[in-house]
Motif scaffolding. Structure first.
Motif, PDB file in Angstrom:
ATOM      1  N   ASP A 189       4.721  14.455  -1.376  1.00 39.53           N
ATOM      2  CA  ASP A 189       4.063  13.316  -0.420  1.00 39.53           C
ATOM      3  C   ASP A 189       4.524  11.950  -1.103  1.00 39.53           C
ATOM      4  OD1 ASP A 189       2.157  15.004   0.842  1.00 39.53           O
ATOM      5  OD2 ASP A 189       0.628  15.050  -0.922  1.00 39.53           O
ATOM      6  N   ALA A 190       4.993  11.953  -2.284  1.00 34.23           N
ATOM      7  CA  ALA A 190       5.535  10.631  -2.822  1.00 34.23           C
ATOM      8  C   ALA A 190       6.519   9.917  -1.949  1.00 34.23           C
ATOM      9  CB  ALA A 190       5.748  10.430  -4.197  1.00 34.23           C
ATOM     10  N   ALA A 191       7.366  10.985  -1.620  1.00 34.04           N
ATOM     11  CA  ALA A 191       8.662  10.556  -0.618  1.00 34.04           C
ATOM     12  C   ALA A 191       8.208  10.244   0.539  1.00 34.04           C
ATOM     13  CB  ALA A 191       9.506  12.094  -0.576  1.00 34.04           C
ATOM     14  N   GLN A 192       7.352  10.809   1.320  1.00 29.09           N
ATOM     15  CA  GLN A 192       6.792  10.208   2.592  1.00 29.09           C
ATOM     16  C   GLN A 192       6.139   8.992   2.376  1.00 29.09           C
ATOM     17  OE1 GLN A 192       4.149  13.043   4.248  1.00 29.09           O
ATOM     18  NE2 GLN A 192       5.015  14.901   3.392  1.00 29.09           N
ATOM     19  N   GLY A 210      11.392   3.551  -6.330  1.00 36.80           N
ATOM     20  CA  GLY A 210      10.616   4.509  -6.286  1.00 36.80           C
ATOM     21  C   GLY A 210      11.225   5.839  -5.813  1.00 36.80           C
ATOM     22  N   VAL A 211      12.072   5.738  -4.784  1.00 34.67           N
ATOM     23  CA  VAL A 211      12.919   6.921  -4.419  1.00 34.67           C
ATOM     24  C   VAL A 211      13.562   7.293  -5.164  1.00 34.67           C
ATOM     25  CG1 VAL A 211      14.720   7.525  -2.617  1.00 34.67           C
ATOM     26  CG2 VAL A 211      12.833   6.076  -1.976  1.00 34.67           C
ATOM     27  N   ALA A 264       0.863  -1.117   0.151  1.00 35.27           N
ATOM     28  CA  ALA A 264       0.047  -0.028   0.018  1.00 35.27           C
ATOM     29  C   ALA A 264       0.919   1.276   0.101  1.00 35.27           C
ATOM     30  CB  ALA A 264      -1.017   0.001   1.135  1.00 35.27           C
ATOM     31  N   TRP A 265       1.883   1.427   0.780  1.00 35.49           N
ATOM     32  CA  TRP A 265       2.890   2.547   0.913  1.00 35.49           C
ATOM     33  C   TRP A 265       3.504   2.714  -0.296  1.00 35.49           C
ATOM     34  CZ3 TRP A 265       3.132   5.737   5.076  1.00 35.49           C
ATOM     35  CH2 TRP A 265       2.675   5.127   6.282  1.00 35.49           C
ATOM     36  N   VAL A 266       3.886   1.668  -1.170  1.00 40.10           N
ATOM     37  CA  VAL A 266       4.799   1.603  -2.306  1.00 40.10           C
ATOM     38  C   VAL A 266       3.637   2.155  -3.401  1.00 40.10           C
ATOM     39  CG1 VAL A 266       6.081   0.402  -4.187  1.00 40.10           C
ATOM     40  CG2 VAL A 266       6.707   0.016  -1.888  1.00 40.10           C
ATOM     41  N   GLY A 267       2.578   1.381  -3.474  1.00 45.36           N
ATOM     42  CA  GLY A 267       1.748   1.917  -4.584  1.00 45.36           C
ATOM     43  C   GLY A 267       1.319   3.288  -4.298  1.00 45.36           C
ATOM     44  N   ALA A 268       0.948   3.704  -3.331  1.00 45.21           N
ATOM     45  CA  ALA A 268       0.541   5.228  -3.178  1.00 45.21           C
ATOM     46  C   ALA A 268       1.728   6.207  -3.617  1.00 45.21           C
ATOM     47  CB  ALA A 268       0.557   5.711  -1.701  1.00 45.21           C
ATOM     48  N   PHE A 270       7.092   6.437   0.391  1.00 46.39           N
ATOM     49  CA  PHE A 270       8.274   5.759   0.149  1.00 46.39           C
ATOM     50  C   PHE A 270       9.421   5.549   1.327  1.00 46.39           C
ATOM     51  CE2 PHE A 270       8.121   6.879  -4.674  1.00 46.39           C
ATOM     52  CZ  PHE A 270       7.453   5.679  -5.041  1.00 46.39           C
ATOM     53  N   ASP A 271       9.293   6.636   2.143  1.00 47.15           N
ATOM     54  CA  ASP A 271       9.909   6.609   3.272  1.00 47.15           C
ATOM     55  C   ASP A 271       9.277   5.615   4.511  1.00 47.15           C
ATOM     56  OD1 ASP A 271      11.995   8.325   2.452  1.00 47.15           O
ATOM     57  OD2 ASP A 271      10.794  10.076   3.760  1.00 47.15           O
ATOM     58  N   GLY A 272       8.048   5.607   4.262  1.00 45.21           N
ATOM     59  CA  GLY A 272       7.361   4.835   5.187  1.00 45.21           C
ATOM     60  C   GLY A 272       7.129   3.182   4.723  1.00 45.21           C
ATOM     61  N   ALA A 273       7.645   3.045   3.404  1.00 47.56           N
ATOM     62  CA  ALA A 273       7.638   1.777   2.856  1.00 47.56           C
ATOM     63  C   ALA A 273       9.085   1.191   3.341  1.00 47.56           C
ATOM     64  CB  ALA A 273       7.572   1.571   1.495  1.00 47.56           C
ATOM     65  N   LEU A 274      10.084   1.998   3.182  1.00 45.03           N
ATOM     66  CA  LEU A 274      11.607   1.500   3.605  1.00 45.03           C
ATOM     67  C   LEU A 274      11.609   1.442   5.121  1.00 45.03           C
ATOM     68  CD1 LEU A 274      13.439   3.863   1.122  1.00 45.03           C
ATOM     69  CD2 LEU A 274      13.328   1.366   1.003  1.00 45.03           C
ATOM     70  N   GLN A 275      10.676   2.090   6.091  1.00 49.08           N
ATOM     71  CA  GLN A 275      10.791   1.832   7.508  1.00 49.08           C
ATOM     72  C   GLN A 275      10.382   0.339   7.623  1.00 49.08           C
ATOM     73  OE1 GLN A 275       8.936   4.968   9.791  1.00 49.08           O
ATOM     74  NE2 GLN A 275       9.934   6.431   8.533  1.00 49.08           N
ATOM     75  N   ILE A 276       9.292  -0.033   6.863  1.00 47.03           N
ATOM     76  CA  ILE A 276       8.859  -1.515   6.903  1.00 47.03           C
ATOM     77  C   ILE A 276       9.755  -2.438   6.388  1.00 47.03           C
ATOM     78  CG2 ILE A 276       7.027  -3.006   6.145  1.00 47.03           C
ATOM     79  CD1 ILE A 276       5.207  -0.580   5.914  1.00 47.03           C
ATOM     80  N   ASN A 277      10.474  -2.359   5.331  1.00 46.98           N
ATOM     81  CA  ASN A 277      11.256  -2.901   4.774  1.00 46.98           C
ATOM     82  C   ASN A 277      12.745  -2.200   4.078  1.00 46.98           C
ATOM     83  OD1 ASN A 277      12.991  -4.871   3.372  1.00 46.98           O
ATOM     84  ND2 ASN A 277      11.366  -5.595   1.976  1.00 46.98           N
ATOM     85  N   PRO A 278      13.510  -1.908   4.619  1.00 49.55           N
ATOM     86  CA  PRO A 278      14.760  -1.351   4.057  1.00 49.55           C
ATOM     87  C   PRO A 278      15.437  -1.635   2.732  1.00 49.55           C
ATOM     88  CG  PRO A 278      15.053  -1.620   6.429  1.00 49.55           C
ATOM     89  CD  PRO A 278      13.921  -2.537   6.093  1.00 49.55           C
ATOM     90  N   ASN A 279      15.021  -2.829   2.547  1.00 54.34           N
ATOM     91  CA  ASN A 279      15.553  -3.616   1.438  1.00 54.34           C
ATOM     92  C   ASN A 279      14.693  -3.652   0.200  1.00 54.34           C
ATOM     93  OD1 ASN A 279      18.277  -3.731   2.353  1.00 54.34           O
ATOM     94  ND2 ASN A 279      17.642  -5.439   3.523  1.00 54.34           N
ATOM     95  N   SER A 280      13.451  -3.077   0.301  1.00 54.04           N
ATOM     96  CA  SER A 280      12.513  -3.141  -0.745  1.00 54.04           C
ATOM     97  C   SER A 280      13.009  -2.564  -2.053  1.00 54.04           C
ATOM     98  CB  SER A 280      11.149  -2.527  -0.314  1.00 54.04           C
ATOM     99  OG  SER A 280      10.300  -2.268  -1.446  1.00 54.04           O
ATOM    100  N   VAL A 281      12.987  -3.325  -2.896  1.00 53.51           N
ATOM    101  CA  VAL A 281      13.738  -2.825  -4.225  1.00 53.51           C
ATOM    102  C   VAL A 281      12.705  -1.818  -4.786  1.00 53.51           C
ATOM    103  CG1 VAL A 281      14.468  -3.573  -6.500  1.00 53.51           C
ATOM    104  CG2 VAL A 281      15.213  -4.962  -4.982  1.00 53.51           C
TER     105      VAL A 281
END
Length: 204
Positions: A79-82, A100-101, A63-67, A84-95
């Protein structure tokens, strides 16, 4: 079925109807609905449903990456950066989040974009998203060099440096991708060729 609009649209519409009639509550279901709404170009509705998915499960990274991807595509980079930051807090290795960043920082270029792309390739050197983005930057740089087919520099003999002003490798000629030009002109070591992604290079 993305890329097959006639066949895909009824499926996306069915997901939207399912959301309206059944009111799904799980993050996975809501994220699927949000993706369908994006394809239906109902972008505000997609944003709302992505947020519902995050509320249902704040750890559901899709959901975070999709948004983040949605807001990047709509040029709302802050807003996109926020997201992606949330996604990387969940999984720092999410390709997907790392790419996206990189996409989000494309217009700025510089260290943040390159760091995110480098990290994505370190996690998975063969990931299509990262390789495609890298190839796009390479092709873009080649196109911004003044010169001819030998990809020479400007009139003073110096190469012109350019950073990400085209998203991915979507520079085409006769609707076909120019991977061979990336390789010939910039000598990028891409573990990627047309056969891997089911497209053909342009004919010589």
């Amino acid at each position: 079925l993305t890329g097959q609009d006639d066949r895909a649209r009824p499926i996306f519409e069915a997901l939207a109807t399912h959301y309206q009639e059944r009111k799904p509550e799980t993050a996975a279901e809501l994220t699927s609905v949000a993706r369908a709404l994006v394809h239906l170009e109902r972008f505000q509705d997609a944003n709302d449903v992505y947020r519902e998915a995050m509320e249902a499960d704040a750890t559901y990274i899709e959901a975070w990456v999709g948004a983040g991807e949605l807001f990047t595509d709509k040029y709302n980079y802050g807003d996109a950066a926020q997201f992606f930051d949330g996604a990387l807090q969940i999984n720092p290795n999410s390709v997907r989040a790392l790419v996206g960043v990189a996409r989000n920082k494309r217009l700025d270029g510089g260290d943040e974009m390159l760091a995110a792309l480098t990290r994505a390739l370190a996690v998975n050197p063969k990931t299509l998203e990262a390789l495609t983005f890298k190839a796009g930057l390479a092709l873009e740089e080649r196109d911004n060099r003044k010169g001819s087919k030998d990809c020479g520099g400007d009139q003073a003999g110096q190469p012109i440096q350019a950073v990400g002003q085209v998203d991915g490798i979507r520079r085409t000629h006769d609707k076909e991708y120019r991977y061979h030009e990336v390789d010939e002109c910039l000598q990028f070591d891409l573990a990627l060729d047309a056969s891997q992604i089911h497209i053909l290079p342009i004919q010589q």
